[in-house]
Design an enzyme around this catalytic site. Structure first.
Site, PDB file in Angstrom:
ATOM      1  N   SER A  29       0.864  -1.124   0.079  1.00 34.73           N
ATOM      2  CA  SER A  29      -0.413  -0.252   0.214  1.00 34.73           C
ATOM      3  C   SER A  29       0.832   1.370   0.061  1.00 34.73           C
ATOM      4  CB  SER A  29      -1.145   0.096   1.211  1.00 34.73           C
ATOM      5  OG  SER A  29      -0.540  -0.843   2.167  1.00 34.73           O
ATOM      6  N   HIS A  57      -2.756  -3.673  -6.089  1.00 32.13           N
ATOM      7  CA  HIS A  57      -3.157  -2.540  -4.911  1.00 32.13           C
ATOM      8  C   HIS A  57      -4.233  -3.227  -4.664  1.00 32.13           C
ATOM      9  CE1 HIS A  57      -4.172   0.258  -1.224  1.00 32.13           C
ATOM     10  NE2 HIS A  57      -3.601  -0.840  -1.210  1.00 32.13           N
ATOM     11  N   GLU A  82      -6.338  -1.474  -7.447  1.00 30.74           N
ATOM     12  CA  GLU A  82      -5.454   0.125  -8.488  1.00 30.74           C
ATOM     13  C   GLU A  82      -3.814  -0.820  -8.402  1.00 30.74           C
ATOM     14  OE1 GLU A  82      -6.027   3.720  -5.752  1.00 30.74           O
ATOM     15  OE2 GLU A  82      -4.709   2.332  -4.474  1.00 30.74           O
ATOM     16  N   ASN A 131      -6.047   6.377  -1.628  1.00 31.04           N
ATOM     17  CA  ASN A 131      -5.561   6.582  -0.046  1.00 31.04           C
ATOM     18  C   ASN A 131      -5.086   8.268  -0.162  1.00 31.04           C
ATOM     19  OD1 ASN A 131      -6.477   4.689   1.451  1.00 31.04           O
ATOM     20  ND2 ASN A 131      -4.317   3.079   0.943  1.00 31.04           N
TER      21      ASN A 131
HETATM   22  P1  NAI Z   1      -0.703 -10.132   7.266  1.00 31.13           P
HETATM   23  O1  NAI Z   1       0.166  -9.217   8.604  1.00 31.13           O
HETATM   24  O2  NAI Z   1      -2.587 -10.243   7.668  1.00 31.13           O
HETATM   25  O3  NAI Z   1      -0.342 -10.961   6.575  1.00 31.13           O
HETATM   26  C1  NAI Z   1       0.710 -11.320   6.202  1.00 31.13           C
HETATM   27  C2  NAI Z   1       1.449 -11.735   5.857  1.00 31.13           C
HETATM   28  O4  NAI Z   1       3.159 -12.026   5.777  1.00 31.13           O
HETATM   29  C3  NAI Z   1       1.519 -12.727   7.633  1.00 31.13           C
HETATM   30  O5  NAI Z   1       0.731 -13.925   7.346  1.00 31.13           O
HETATM   31  C4  NAI Z   1       3.240 -13.140   7.223  1.00 31.13           C
HETATM   32  O6  NAI Z   1       3.236 -14.570   7.598  1.00 31.13           O
HETATM   33  C5  NAI Z   1       3.550 -13.199   5.911  1.00 31.13           C
HETATM   34  N1  NAI Z   1       5.043 -13.278   6.008  1.00 31.13           N
HETATM   35  C6  NAI Z   1       5.759 -12.605   6.289  1.00 31.13           C
HETATM   36  N2  NAI Z   1       7.178 -12.716   6.108  1.00 31.13           N
HETATM   37  C7  NAI Z   1       7.351 -13.226   5.135  1.00 31.13           C
HETATM   38  C8  NAI Z   1       7.647 -14.087   3.674  1.00 31.13           C
HETATM   39  N3  NAI Z   1       9.243 -13.346   4.248  1.00 31.13           N
HETATM   40  N4  NAI Z   1       7.736 -15.013   3.069  1.00 31.13           N
HETATM   41  C9  NAI Z   1       6.200 -14.731   3.061  1.00 31.13           C
HETATM   42  N5  NAI Z   1       5.209 -14.734   3.972  1.00 31.13           N
HETATM   43  C10 NAI Z   1       5.485 -13.872   5.124  1.00 31.13           C
HETATM   44  O7  NAI Z   1      -0.747  -8.060   6.628  1.00 31.13           O
HETATM   45  P2  NAI Z   1      -1.885  -7.994   5.308  1.00 31.13           P
HETATM   46  O8  NAI Z   1      -3.246  -7.066   6.146  1.00 31.13           O
HETATM   47  O9  NAI Z   1      -2.476  -9.216   4.340  1.00 31.13           O
HETATM   48  O10 NAI Z   1      -0.763  -6.892   4.133  1.00 31.13           O
HETATM   49  C11 NAI Z   1      -0.333  -7.790   3.426  1.00 31.13           C
HETATM   50  C12 NAI Z   1       0.354  -6.702   2.603  1.00 31.13           C
HETATM   51  O11 NAI Z   1      -0.775  -6.076   1.442  1.00 31.13           O
HETATM   52  C13 NAI Z   1       1.212  -5.678   2.932  1.00 31.13           C
HETATM   53  O12 NAI Z   1       1.860  -4.933   2.138  1.00 31.13           O
HETATM   54  C14 NAI Z   1      -0.195  -4.200   3.125  1.00 31.13           C
HETATM   55  O13 NAI Z   1       0.247  -3.333   2.935  1.00 31.13           O
HETATM   56  C15 NAI Z   1      -0.912  -4.540   1.865  1.00 31.13           C
HETATM   57  N6  NAI Z   1      -2.506  -4.067   1.925  1.00 31.13           N
HETATM   58  C16 NAI Z   1      -2.836  -4.093   3.242  1.00 31.13           C
HETATM   59  C17 NAI Z   1      -4.368  -4.203   3.604  1.00 31.13           C
HETATM   60  C18 NAI Z   1      -5.186  -3.845   4.461  1.00 31.13           C
HETATM   61  O14 NAI Z   1      -6.384  -3.470   4.344  1.00 31.13           O
HETATM   62  N7  NAI Z   1      -4.763  -5.424   5.611  1.00 31.13           N
HETATM   63  C19 NAI Z   1      -4.705  -3.400   2.333  1.00 31.13           C
HETATM   64  C20 NAI Z   1      -3.981  -3.437   1.236  1.00 31.13           C
HETATM   65  C21 NAI Z   1      -2.849  -3.593   0.790  1.00 31.13           C
END
Ligand code: NAI
Length: 289
Positions: free
Chosen positions: A117, A138, A150, A189
């Site tokens: 993001s 995104h 996006e 955003n």
């Molecule tokens: P989350 O914390 O729920 O999930 C992230 C996952 O990545 C975890 O399960 C973790 O174990 C895993 N992980 C960490 N390091 C890793 C690695 N080296 N290899 C493989 N897996 C790994 O995070 P979330 O919220 O799903 O966010 C993920 C991405 O999406 C981020 O880049 C965030 O900025 C983006 N994003 C999040 C939004 C939201 O509303 N939560 C909206 C749009 C984008």
């Protein structure tokens, strides 16, 4: 494009895996540990169960969707994916490391997308030898519900790459908007966060109460939620981090956060997740173990 790998089985990764499988793609969902991938798959199963209850899905369709999702913990297993969508933690070093590995593992035609993001697509792409095949995709939370994706072009992303990603987005039932320049906040955003920040300024200047600010925007501007309710839902620490990121990138004082926001964060007022923000919330208590 037939096979899609999703990296990270968290909030976003599980949702992306679900919609890709619903769109008919073979999906490989990968996370670091077996139990995390299992939780991700459980989220998908729960979402599909709700869709069955609402009569939007049959049990046969659910079984077909689930049969298209495989899971793994070894990154090497994504080698035959046509599209990889990375949704791991928001950390540049981690993402660059993963993209460098993907570049070696994946077939030359494979597209590498990131769901970041706030991080630079161009910088993530620089970790590969195929920056023309790297782009931002995104998605919005909750992924199965939100219609928009996006698509962000880095400095070297090719028109073909964007076109393939657009077709994929259409196939999974979502609408794409193209962001032609890798710029902080993209569209949604870049508009939403300063809008919320302005509402915090109005609150911080004592012009109106939280309830009145939210009511004004709902009834006067047709917003489904007020800006301060929305801030509590997103998390005040996240809002603060994004406003600061805009401020440091654009060097424009219009993106400065109001000190009310930093004061609230210091006091543990993070919004819904901490039980208090502009409003008070009941935090669900879960037993340990
Ligand atoms: P989350 O914390 O729920 O999930 C992230 C996952 O990545 C975890 O399960 C973790 O174990 C895993 N992980 C960490 N390091 C890793 C690695 N080296 N290899 C493989 N897996 C790994 O995070 P979330 O919220 O799903 O966010 C993920 C991405 O999406 C981020 O880049 C965030 O900025 C983006 N994003 C999040 C939004 C939201 O509303 N939560 C909206 C749009 C984008």
């Amino acid at each position: 494009m037939k096979k899609v790998a999703v990296l990270g089985a968290g909030i976003m990764g599980a949702g992306i895996a679900q919609v890709a499988a619903q769109g008919g793609y073979q999906v490989l969902l990968r996370d670091l540990q077996e139990n995390i991938v299992r939780d991700g798959l459980l989220t998908v199963e729960n979402n599909l169960a709700k869709a069955i209850q609402k009569k939007r899905l049959t049990t046969q369709q659910r079984d077909e969707i689930l049969s298209r999702i495989q899971t793994c913990t070894d990154l090497a297993e994504v080698h035959d994916a046509d599209l990889v969508i990375e949704a791991v933690v928001e950390n540049m070093a981690v993402k660059k490391q993963i993209f460098a590995e993907l570049d070696h593992l994946c077939q030359p035609h494979a597209l590498l997308a990131t769901n970041t993001s706030s991080l630079s697509i161009t910088e993530i792409a620089s970790a590969t030898r195929r920056p023309d095949k790297v782009l931002g995709m995104h998605f919005f939370n909750p992924v199965p519900v939100m219609k928009l994706v996006e698509l962000i072009q880095g400095l070297e992303t090719s028109a073909d790459t964007v076109e393939c990603a657009r077709q994929f987005t259409k196939q999974i039932g979502k609408e794409a908007v193209i962001i032609q320049r890798d710029s902080p906040g993209y569209i949604v955003n870049r508009i939403l966060i300063p809008y919320i920040n302005e509402a915090i300024f109005i609150r911080g200047e004592g012009i109106a109460s939280s309830e009145e600010i939210d009511m004004a925007m709902k009834l006067g501007a047709g917003m489904p939620m007020g800006p301060l309710e929305l801030a509590d839902m997103i998390g005040l620490d996240i809002i603060y981090a994004v406003v600061l990121a805009f401020y440091s990138e654009f060097r424009d004082p219009k993106y400065r956060p109001h000190h009310l926001l930093s004061t609230m964060i210091r006091g543990g007022y993070l919004g819904k997740k901490s039980g208090r923000g502009f409003y008070k919330y009941e935090i669900e208590k879960h037993e340990e173990g």
